[in-house]
Design a protein around this motif. Sequence first.
Motif, PDB file in Angstrom:
ATOM      1  N   ILE A 131      -2.088  -5.101  -0.723  1.00 13.74           N
ATOM      2  CA  ILE A 131      -2.066  -5.368   0.717  1.00 13.74           C
ATOM      3  C   ILE A 131      -2.208  -4.042   1.440  1.00 13.74           C
ATOM      4  CG2 ILE A 131      -0.837  -6.433   2.635  1.00 13.74           C
ATOM      5  CD1 ILE A 131       0.832  -7.986   0.639  1.00 13.74           C
ATOM      6  N   GLY A 132      -3.278  -3.897   2.195  1.00 12.40           N
ATOM      7  CA  GLY A 132      -3.497  -2.656   2.914  1.00 12.40           C
ATOM      8  C   GLY A 132      -4.846  -2.638   3.598  1.00 12.40           C
ATOM      9  N   ASP A 133      -5.169  -1.507   4.182  1.00  7.80           N
ATOM     10  CA  ASP A 133      -6.441  -1.332   4.880  1.00  7.80           C
ATOM     11  C   ASP A 133      -7.476  -0.838   3.876  1.00  7.80           C
ATOM     12  OD1 ASP A 133      -8.595  -0.434   6.500  1.00  7.80           O
ATOM     13  OD2 ASP A 133      -7.201  -0.147   8.187  1.00  7.80           O
ATOM     14  N   CYS A 143       0.813  -1.220   0.000  1.00  9.87           N
ATOM     15  CA  CYS A 143       0.000   0.000   0.000  1.00  9.87           C
ATOM     16  C   CYS A 143       0.843   1.265   0.000  1.00  9.87           C
ATOM     17  CB  CYS A 143      -0.946   0.015   1.194  1.00  9.87           C
ATOM     18  SG  CYS A 143      -0.112  -0.059   2.800  1.00  9.87           S
ATOM     19  N   GLY A 144       2.126   1.170   0.452  1.00  2.27           N
ATOM     20  CA  GLY A 144       2.904   2.388   0.619  1.00  2.27           C
ATOM     21  C   GLY A 144       2.307   3.247   1.713  1.00  2.27           C
ATOM     22  N   ASP A 145       2.650   4.524   1.712  1.00  2.00           N
ATOM     23  CA  ASP A 145       2.037   5.425   2.695  1.00  2.00           C
ATOM     24  C   ASP A 145       0.598   5.675   2.279  1.00  2.00           C
ATOM     25  OD1 ASP A 145       1.162   7.831   4.138  1.00  2.00           O
ATOM     26  OD2 ASP A 145       3.246   7.921   4.794  1.00  2.00           O
ATOM     27  N   ALA A 199       3.250 -15.379  -4.033  1.00  2.00           N
ATOM     28  CA  ALA A 199       3.194 -14.229  -4.924  1.00  2.00           C
ATOM     29  C   ALA A 199       4.341 -14.315  -5.911  1.00  2.00           C
ATOM     30  CB  ALA A 199       3.273 -12.927  -4.130  1.00  2.00           C
ATOM     31  N   ALA A 200       4.111 -13.803  -7.126  1.00  2.00           N
ATOM     32  CA  ALA A 200       5.146 -13.845  -8.160  1.00  2.00           C
ATOM     33  C   ALA A 200       6.309 -12.937  -7.823  1.00  2.00           C
ATOM     34  CB  ALA A 200       4.537 -13.452  -9.505  1.00  2.00           C
ATOM     35  N   GLY A 201       6.032 -11.891  -7.080  1.00  2.00           N
ATOM     36  CA  GLY A 201       7.049 -10.919  -6.718  1.00  2.00           C
ATOM     37  C   GLY A 201       6.409  -9.810  -5.920  1.00  2.00           C
ATOM     38  N   VAL A 202       7.194  -8.792  -5.620  1.00  2.00           N
ATOM     39  CA  VAL A 202       6.727  -7.667  -4.818  1.00  2.00           C
ATOM     40  C   VAL A 202       6.852  -6.395  -5.648  1.00  2.00           C
ATOM     41  CG1 VAL A 202       7.141  -6.279  -2.751  1.00  2.00           C
ATOM     42  CG2 VAL A 202       7.447  -8.769  -2.672  1.00  2.00           C
ATOM     43  N   CYS A 203       5.781  -5.617  -5.651  1.00  2.00           N
ATOM     44  CA  CYS A 203       5.809  -4.274  -6.203  1.00  2.00           C
ATOM     45  C   CYS A 203       5.467  -3.332  -5.053  1.00  2.00           C
ATOM     46  CB  CYS A 203       4.805  -4.130  -7.344  1.00  2.00           C
ATOM     47  SG  CYS A 203       4.838  -2.503  -8.138  1.00  2.00           S
ATOM     48  N   THR A 204       6.314  -2.365  -4.801  1.00  2.00           N
ATOM     49  CA  THR A 204       6.132  -1.504  -3.636  1.00  2.00           C
ATOM     50  C   THR A 204       5.661  -0.120  -4.040  1.00  2.00           C
ATOM     51  OG1 THR A 204       8.481  -0.881  -3.698  1.00  2.00           O
ATOM     52  CG2 THR A 204       7.862  -2.719  -2.259  1.00  2.00           C
ATOM     53  N   ALA A 205       4.560   0.305  -3.434  1.00  2.00           N
ATOM     54  CA  ALA A 205       4.096   1.678  -3.620  1.00  2.00           C
ATOM     55  C   ALA A 205       4.969   2.607  -2.779  1.00  2.00           C
ATOM     56  CB  ALA A 205       2.628   1.798  -3.222  1.00  2.00           C
ATOM     57  N   PRO A 206       5.002   3.890  -3.094  1.00  2.00           N
ATOM     58  CA  PRO A 206       5.940   4.811  -2.436  1.00  2.00           C
ATOM     59  C   PRO A 206       5.684   4.979  -0.939  1.00  2.00           C
ATOM     60  CG  PRO A 206       5.092   5.760  -4.465  1.00  2.00           C
ATOM     61  CD  PRO A 206       4.264   4.548  -4.186  1.00  2.00           C
ATOM     62  N   ILE A 207       6.776   5.108  -0.204  1.00  2.00           N
ATOM     63  CA  ILE A 207       6.723   5.377   1.232  1.00  2.00           C
ATOM     64  C   ILE A 207       7.389   6.726   1.519  1.00  2.00           C
ATOM     65  CG2 ILE A 207       6.737   2.946   1.899  1.00  2.00           C
ATOM     66  CD1 ILE A 207       9.766   3.262   2.492  1.00  2.00           C
ATOM     67  N   ALA A 257      -1.454   7.839   2.993  1.00  2.00           N
ATOM     68  CA  ALA A 257      -1.806   9.242   2.786  1.00  2.00           C
ATOM     69  C   ALA A 257      -1.290   9.769   1.458  1.00  2.00           C
ATOM     70  CB  ALA A 257      -1.261  10.105   3.923  1.00  2.00           C
ATOM     71  N   GLY A 258      -0.526   8.945   0.741  1.00  2.00           N
ATOM     72  CA  GLY A 258      -0.005   9.336  -0.555  1.00  2.00           C
ATOM     73  C   GLY A 258      -0.903   8.846  -1.674  1.00  2.00           C
ATOM     74  N   ILE A 259      -0.329   8.785  -2.880  1.00  2.00           N
ATOM     75  CA  ILE A 259      -1.130   8.409  -4.046  1.00  2.00           C
ATOM     76  C   ILE A 259      -1.204   6.903  -4.257  1.00  2.00           C
ATOM     77  CG2 ILE A 259      -0.684  10.594  -5.209  1.00  2.00           C
ATOM     78  CD1 ILE A 259       1.370   9.109  -6.970  1.00  2.00           C
ATOM     79  N   GLY A 260      -0.537   6.121  -3.399  1.00  2.00           N
ATOM     80  CA  GLY A 260      -0.520   4.670  -3.568  1.00  2.00           C
ATOM     81  C   GLY A 260      -1.882   4.027  -3.715  1.00  2.00           C
ATOM     82  N   PRO A 261      -2.825   4.285  -2.804  1.00  2.00           N
ATOM     83  CA  PRO A 261      -4.144   3.662  -2.939  1.00  2.00           C
ATOM     84  C   PRO A 261      -4.861   4.042  -4.231  1.00  2.00           C
ATOM     85  CG  PRO A 261      -3.815   4.462  -0.706  1.00  2.00           C
ATOM     86  CD  PRO A 261      -2.675   4.993  -1.518  1.00  2.00           C
ATOM     87  N   GLU A 262      -4.742   5.299  -4.618  1.00  2.00           N
ATOM     88  CA  GLU A 262      -5.421   5.772  -5.831  1.00  2.00           C
ATOM     89  C   GLU A 262      -4.879   5.098  -7.083  1.00  2.00           C
ATOM     90  OE1 GLU A 262      -5.537   9.872  -8.476  1.00  2.00           O
ATOM     91  OE2 GLU A 262      -5.366  10.030  -6.292  1.00  2.00           O
ATOM     92  N   ILE A 263      -3.548   5.029  -7.208  1.00  2.00           N
ATOM     93  CA  ILE A 263      -2.996   4.444  -8.425  1.00  2.00           C
ATOM     94  C   ILE A 263      -3.136   2.924  -8.434  1.00  2.00           C
ATOM     95  CG2 ILE A 263      -1.444   6.363  -8.913  1.00  2.00           C
ATOM     96  CD1 ILE A 263       0.857   4.766  -7.731  1.00  2.00           C
ATOM     97  N   ALA A 264      -3.289   2.304  -7.263  1.00  2.00           N
ATOM     98  CA  ALA A 264      -3.559   0.862  -7.227  1.00  2.00           C
ATOM     99  C   ALA A 264      -4.892   0.560  -7.892  1.00  2.00           C
ATOM    100  CB  ALA A 264      -3.552   0.358  -5.785  1.00  2.00           C
ATOM    101  N   VAL A 265      -5.899   1.365  -7.573  1.00  2.00           N
ATOM    102  CA  VAL A 265      -7.220   1.174  -8.182  1.00  2.00           C
ATOM    103  C   VAL A 265      -7.157   1.422  -9.688  1.00  2.00           C
ATOM    104  CG1 VAL A 265      -9.597   1.998  -8.236  1.00  2.00           C
ATOM    105  CG2 VAL A 265      -8.415   1.771  -6.043  1.00  2.00           C
ATOM    106  N   LYS A 266      -6.460   2.470 -10.084  1.00  2.00           N
ATOM    107  CA  LYS A 266      -6.342   2.777 -11.514  1.00  2.00           C
ATOM    108  C   LYS A 266      -5.582   1.680 -12.258  1.00  2.00           C
ATOM    109  CE  LYS A 266      -6.561   7.840 -11.059  1.00  2.00           C
ATOM    110  NZ  LYS A 266      -5.831   9.117 -11.242  1.00  2.00           N
ATOM    111  N   ALA A 267      -4.576   1.103 -11.610  1.00  2.00           N
ATOM    112  CA  ALA A 267      -3.839   0.011 -12.242  1.00  2.00           C
ATOM    113  C   ALA A 267      -4.739  -1.204 -12.423  1.00  2.00           C
ATOM    114  CB  ALA A 267      -2.610  -0.348 -11.406  1.00  2.00           C
ATOM    115  N   TRP A 268      -5.541  -1.520 -11.399  1.00  2.00           N
ATOM    116  CA  TRP A 268      -6.474  -2.653 -11.515  1.00  2.00           C
ATOM    117  C   TRP A 268      -7.430  -2.437 -12.689  1.00  2.00           C
ATOM    118  CZ3 TRP A 268     -11.808  -1.803 -10.554  1.00  2.00           C
ATOM    119  CH2 TRP A 268     -12.607  -2.922 -10.790  1.00  2.00           C
TER     120      TRP A 268
END
Length: 330
Positions: free
Chosen positions: A40-42, A13-15, A109-117, A17-28
Amino acid sequence: MASRHRKPVALTCGDPAGIGPEIAVKAWEQVADTAPFFWIGDPRHLPGAARAARIENPVEAGAAAKHGLPVLPHEFPETATPGIPSAANAQSVIDVITRAVNLAQSGDAAGVCTAPISKKVLVDHAGFSYPGHTEYLAALGGVETSVMMLAAAELKVVPTTIHIPLHAVPEALTSELLVTTLRIVHAALIRDFGVSIPRIAVAGLNPHAGEGGLLGAEDDAIIRPVCEALRLEGMDITDPLPADTMFHTAARQTYDVAVAMYHDQALIPIKTLAFDRGVNVTLGLPFVRTSPDHGTAFNIAGSGKADPTSLIEAIKLAHQMADARAKGTS
């Protein structure tokens, strides 16, 4: 490889409060069918109108993606306010990274992609003792040294020294560091990118690669002997090249990766060529790790303006690397 046969990538999820949650949805919304992943996140931290599909195990991600962003829930102490990082949530951000790595190392999981922290938030409020994501991931993977690569279709580039002042680069640039970096890069191109005989171009440190010592001694004293020694080991590697002529179109066709000597020498060309599409890759880990090449962007979080392109490319590249590793061991 058909996407339904692929293990999903674990996206942290990254931080929140950042753009991580938003771009995760857009990527999906754009790659759920071709590059499966789960977040992975709340769930409370996702944008209000986001469609989410809770899962209990990564194997459920493919089917869940038809209904919403697959979410492996990880409870955080607080909700998130876009643009305002929470001290209480700092430790949970770290815990999500650890959880993703565990899933990758277990094969779920195939690997890890990390959203910004935000490193400062983690240092100030969770006692984070690492300079950044990369060093923490190396510790989790049990390796002493890892290497940062920035990758795009046009160019792959590696900085030998990274986040240090420019005046400190000559002292930090040792033969040992350069040998280790080049060996990790060479092995990773074979294992993670399926390049059977990697072609490595090495940038000189000084203008004109030192011009025979007139413009600096490091190129002939440190870089050239390393390159010569590694060629004797069988590597296809250049002597130090003038950095100002390495990155034009014709030059880039002659190598698979460029190894630069310092941060901006590496990042300026790739950000010029592929600003929105560059992917941060960590080489030398026992698991695949990629990341979008941008930060938390607290200033636009929650506005809907965040561009998911780099994240999408990072998820796609994580799959390509995982596929290459699987092919290499089959």
